[in-house]
Scaffold this motif. Structure first.
Motif, PDB file in Angstrom:
ATOM      1  N   TRP A 129       0.781  -1.228   0.000  1.00  0.00           N
ATOM      2  CA  TRP A 129       0.000   0.000   0.000  1.00  0.00           C
ATOM      3  C   TRP A 129       0.815   1.281   0.000  1.00  0.00           C
ATOM      4  N   ALA A 130       2.120   1.203   0.127  1.00  0.00           N
ATOM      5  CA  ALA A 130       2.933   2.414   0.037  1.00  0.00           C
ATOM      6  C   ALA A 130       2.941   2.931  -1.401  1.00  0.00           C
ATOM      7  N   PRO A 131       2.961   4.253  -1.588  1.00  0.00           N
ATOM      8  CA  PRO A 131       3.064   4.803  -2.949  1.00  0.00           C
ATOM      9  C   PRO A 131       4.324   4.322  -3.645  1.00  0.00           C
ATOM     10  N   LEU A 132       4.270   4.263  -4.970  1.00  0.00           N
ATOM     11  CA  LEU A 132       5.393   3.744  -5.743  1.00  0.00           C
ATOM     12  C   LEU A 132       6.643   4.604  -5.604  1.00  0.00           C
ATOM     13  N   ASP A 133       6.482   5.914  -5.587  1.00  0.00           N
ATOM     14  CA  ASP A 133       7.622   6.821  -5.480  1.00  0.00           C
ATOM     15  C   ASP A 133       7.986   6.971  -4.005  1.00  0.00           C
ATOM     16  N   ARG A 134       8.895   6.137  -3.521  1.00  0.00           N
ATOM     17  CA  ARG A 134       9.207   6.108  -2.100  1.00  0.00           C
ATOM     18  C   ARG A 134      10.155   7.227  -1.680  1.00  0.00           C
ATOM     19  N   HIS A 135      10.570   8.067  -2.617  1.00  0.00           N
ATOM     20  CA  HIS A 135      11.422   9.193  -2.259  1.00  0.00           C
ATOM     21  C   HIS A 135      10.598  10.460  -2.067  1.00  0.00           C
ATOM     22  N   THR A 136       9.557  10.617  -2.870  1.00  0.00           N
ATOM     23  CA  THR A 136       8.638  11.736  -2.680  1.00  0.00           C
ATOM     24  C   THR A 136       7.667  11.449  -1.547  1.00  0.00           C
ATOM     25  N   HIS A 137       7.363  10.164  -1.347  1.00  0.00           N
ATOM     26  CA  HIS A 137       6.406   9.746  -0.315  1.00  0.00           C
ATOM     27  C   HIS A 137       7.136   8.796   0.638  1.00  0.00           C
ATOM     28  N   ARG A 138       7.514   9.300   1.813  1.00  0.00           N
ATOM     29  CA  ARG A 138       8.286   8.529   2.780  1.00  0.00           C
ATOM     30  C   ARG A 138       7.329   7.735   3.669  1.00  0.00           C
ATOM     31  N   CYS A 139       7.517   6.442   3.722  1.00  0.00           N
ATOM     32  CA  CYS A 139       6.607   5.547   4.445  1.00  0.00           C
ATOM     33  C   CYS A 139       7.308   5.001   5.686  1.00  0.00           C
ATOM     34  N   ILE A 140       6.746   5.306   6.852  1.00  0.00           N
ATOM     35  CA  ILE A 140       7.364   4.965   8.125  1.00  0.00           C
ATOM     36  C   ILE A 140       6.535   3.886   8.821  1.00  0.00           C
ATOM     37  N   TRP A 141       7.180   2.798   9.198  1.00  0.00           N
ATOM     38  CA  TRP A 141       6.503   1.728   9.936  1.00  0.00           C
ATOM     39  C   TRP A 141       6.613   2.036  11.427  1.00  0.00           C
ATOM     40  N   ASP A 142       5.487   2.322  12.071  1.00  0.00           N
ATOM     41  CA  ASP A 142       5.524   2.737  13.472  1.00  0.00           C
ATOM     42  C   ASP A 142       4.274   2.281  14.225  1.00  0.00           C
ATOM     43  N   PRO A 143       4.055   0.960  14.346  1.00  0.00           N
ATOM     44  CA  PRO A 143       2.846   0.483  15.024  1.00  0.00           C
ATOM     45  C   PRO A 143       2.782   0.836  16.501  1.00  0.00           C
ATOM     46  N   GLY A 144       3.935   1.075  17.123  1.00  0.00           N
ATOM     47  CA  GLY A 144       3.942   1.412  18.542  1.00  0.00           C
ATOM     48  C   GLY A 144       3.994   2.892  18.822  1.00  0.00           C
ATOM     49  N   ALA A 145       3.906   3.717  17.768  1.00  0.00           N
ATOM     50  CA  ALA A 145       3.989   5.177  17.915  1.00  0.00           C
ATOM     51  C   ALA A 145       5.232   5.574  18.704  1.00  0.00           C
ATOM     52  N   GLU A 146       6.368   4.973  18.318  1.00  0.00           N
ATOM     53  CA  GLU A 146       7.629   5.201  19.031  1.00  0.00           C
ATOM     54  C   GLU A 146       8.697   5.857  18.156  1.00  0.00           C
ATOM     55  N   ARG A 147       8.339   6.220  16.909  1.00  0.00           N
ATOM     56  CA  ARG A 147       9.367   6.678  15.978  1.00  0.00           C
ATOM     57  C   ARG A 147       9.092   8.100  15.478  1.00  0.00           C
ATOM     58  N   ALA A 148       8.619   8.943  16.378  1.00  0.00           N
ATOM     59  CA  ALA A 148       8.326  10.325  15.989  1.00  0.00           C
ATOM     60  C   ALA A 148       9.567  11.029  15.461  1.00  0.00           C
ATOM     61  N   SER A 149      10.741  10.714  15.998  1.00  0.00           N
ATOM     62  CA  SER A 149      11.966  11.366  15.533  1.00  0.00           C
ATOM     63  C   SER A 149      12.268  11.003  14.087  1.00  0.00           C
ATOM     64  N   VAL A 150      11.930   9.769  13.685  1.00  0.00           N
ATOM     65  CA  VAL A 150      12.155   9.345  12.297  1.00  0.00           C
ATOM     66  C   VAL A 150      11.168  10.057  11.369  1.00  0.00           C
ATOM     67  N   VAL A 151       9.930  10.155  11.798  1.00  0.00           N
ATOM     68  CA  VAL A 151       8.933  10.877  11.006  1.00  0.00           C
ATOM     69  C   VAL A 151       9.374  12.327  10.821  1.00  0.00           C
ATOM     70  N   LEU A 152       9.839  12.949  11.898  1.00  0.00           N
ATOM     71  CA  LEU A 152      10.311  14.333  11.827  1.00  0.00           C
ATOM     72  C   LEU A 152      11.494  14.454  10.880  1.00  0.00           C
ATOM     73  N   GLN A 153      12.417  13.522  10.950  1.00  0.00           N
ATOM     74  CA  GLN A 153      13.599  13.548  10.091  1.00  0.00           C
ATOM     75  C   GLN A 153      13.203  13.578   8.616  1.00  0.00           C
ATOM     76  N   HIS A 154      12.255  12.737   8.241  1.00  0.00           N
ATOM     77  CA  HIS A 154      11.896  12.656   6.831  1.00  0.00           C
ATOM     78  C   HIS A 154      10.997  13.807   6.399  1.00  0.00           C
ATOM     79  N   ALA A 155      10.195  14.337   7.304  1.00  0.00           N
ATOM     80  CA  ALA A 155       9.455  15.552   6.987  1.00  0.00           C
ATOM     81  C   ALA A 155      10.427  16.701   6.731  1.00  0.00           C
TER      82      ALA A 155
END
Length: 354
Positions: free
Chosen positions: A307-333
Motif C-alpha cells: 500500500w505504500a506509494p510507488l515513489d518512495r522518495h517523494t512519499h516517505r513511508c514509516i513503519w511505526d505500530p507502537g507510535a515510538e518513531r516520531a523522531s524518524v517521522v520528523l527527520q523525513h518531513a
C-alpha cells in the motif's frame, strides 16, 4: 498451440469492472483502468462499486463511462447488504449482456462468484491457486508481491494489454475540477493561506486504530512550523473533527482546522498547494500521490509493501505500530521540506522504507 490473449480474441465492445472498495483502494486501480481504456479506446466501460464511488466515476470519466452501485454481499464487509435490491441488480446486469466482466476486487474467493453472476460473455480476474485459462474465462494466480497498482496492472497486461500498460504507466492521478475549486473557495477554509506556505496534517483514518496519537502530530506540527516558517493546516472529514481538535489542543502554534463538511475534491484542492502532507496510511496518502504532493505516511497495520506509494522518495513511508518513531517521522518531513536526502533507511526488495 498457445491461445491468443483474451482481449485480442474478444475485442470487447462493453466491459463491466467490479471493484467495490473505499477511496484509497479505488485510486490504486486508476493505472489499470487507464491501461484498459488505452487498450480498448472504443469500449463502453462500466464500473460496479460502493455507492460513494459515483463521485470516483465522475472524476475519472476519461476511463469510466458508467457507474452502477453494488448492493452488497454478506461476505464483503464494506457495506450492509441491501437485500431488496439484489434481484433487480443481477437481473439488470444479465440483461445487458456485457462482453467482458473484469474482477478487480482482490484474489477472488468471494468476488469471482459475484462477478460470474453478472452474466457477461466472458470473465477475467484473479484467483487463488493455479491459473484458469479457458475460452471464455481467464483467472490469473493472485500475486503475493508488488504494490496494489502493480498487481492490478499485471492482470490487465496478462489479458493482452501489455503495450497499453507500458504506455499508460503506473502513476496515480487525482484530477481537480472547477467545482472542487469553487467549493473550496466557498467553504472559506483556505482563506488567507498562501500556496507553498503551509503543510497539511491529516490525523484521521477510516479505522481509528490505525491513527497515530494526536499529540505526536501536534509536536511535529509545532516543530515544522517553527523551523520552516509554514502554517499548519489540519485536514479531515466532518466525522474526524474530534481528531483535528485534539491535535490543535496539543499544539503551541495556532493551526488552521480545516475539518469541515467539504467533499474529497475540495479537500484535495486544499492539499494541492501545500508543501507537505503528514498522514496515517489512509486514502489521502493516495490523493497525495495523485497530486504529486510530498508526503510522510505512517503505517501501523497495513502491508506497507502493498500500500505504500510507488515513489518512495517523494512519499516517505514509516513503519511505526507502537507510535515510538516520531523522531524518524520528523527527520523525513524535514528532508522533504528542505530537499535533502535521508540519512538512514532500510530496504524491502528494491524500495526504501524507514
Amino acid at each position: 498451440m498457445s491461445r491468443r490473449p483474451l482481449l485480442h480474441r474478444l475485442d470487447p465492445a462493453s466491459v463491466i469492472v467490479f471493484r467495490a472498495l473505499q477511496l484509497g483502494d479505488m485510486l490504486c486501480a486508476v493505472p489499470a483502468l487507464r491501461a484498459l481504456r488505452t487498450a480498448l479506446p472504443q469500449a463502453h466501460i462500466t464500473l460496479v462499486g460502493l455507492p460513494w464511488a459515483q463521485q470516483f466515476a465522475d472524476r475519472f470519466k476519461a476511463y469510466v463511462d458508467e457507474f452502477i452501485a453494488f448492493p452488497g454481499h454478506p461476505l464483503l464487509p464494506e457495506q450492509p447488504v441491501r437485500h431488496e435490491e439484489l434481484t433487480g441488480f443481477y437481473t439488470g446486469l444479465c440483461q445487458r449482456r456485457f462482453d467482458l466482466a473484469l474482477q478487480l476486487h482482490g484474489s477472488g474467493e468471494v468476488s469471482n462468484d459475484i462477478v460470474s453472476g453478472f452474466g457477461a460473455g466472458a470473465m477475467a480476474g484473479f484467483c487463488r491457486g493455479d491459473a484458469v485459462v479457458r475460452e471464455r474465462m481467464v483467472l490469473s494466480t493472485y500475486p503475493e508481491t508488488g504494490t496494489e497498482p502493480e498487481r492490478l496492472l499485471l492482470l490487465v497486461e496478462q489479458l493482452g494489454a501489455g503495450a497499453a500498460t507500458a504506455e499508460a504507466g503506473t502513476q496515480l492521478e487525482f484530477p481537480l475540477s472547477r467545482q472542487d475549486e469553487d467549493e473550496l473557495a466557498a467553504s472559506g477554509v483556505a482563506r488567507g493561506l498562501e500556496p507553498g506556505r503551509y503543510i497539511c496534517i491529516h490525523p484521521g483514518a477510516r479505522q481509528r486504530d490505525k491513527c497515530w496519537p494526536p499529540r505526536h502530530f501536534a509536536e511535529l506540527g509545532d516543530r515544522l512550523a517553527s523551523e520552516f516558517d509554514v502554517k499548519v493546516v489540519l485536514t479531515g472529514s466532518a466525522q474526524e473533527a474530534d481528531l483535528t481538535a485534539a491535535v490543535a489542543q496539543h499544539m503551541q502554534q495556532t493551526p488552521v482546522d480545516a475539518a469541515a463538511p467539504i467533499s474529497i475534491g475540495a479537500m484535495a484542492a486544499l492539499m494541492r498547494d501545500a508543501r507537505l502532507l503528514l498522514c496515517n496510511d489512509t486514502g489521502v496518502s493516495h490523493i497525495a500521490a495523485g497530486l504529486k504532493l510530498k508526503s510522510v505516511v505512517i503505517f501501523s497495520k497495513a502491508d506497507i509493501a502493498r500500500w505504500a506509494p510507488l515513489d518512495r522518495h517523494t512519499h516517505r513511508c514509516i513503519w511505526d505500530p507502537g507510535a515510538e518513531r516520531a523522531s524518524v517521522v520528523l527527520q523525513h518531513a524535514r528532508a522533504l521540506l528542505s530537499g535533502t536526502a535521508p540519512s538512514r533507511q532500510r530496504t524491502v526488495g528494491m524500495w526504501p522504507y524507514w
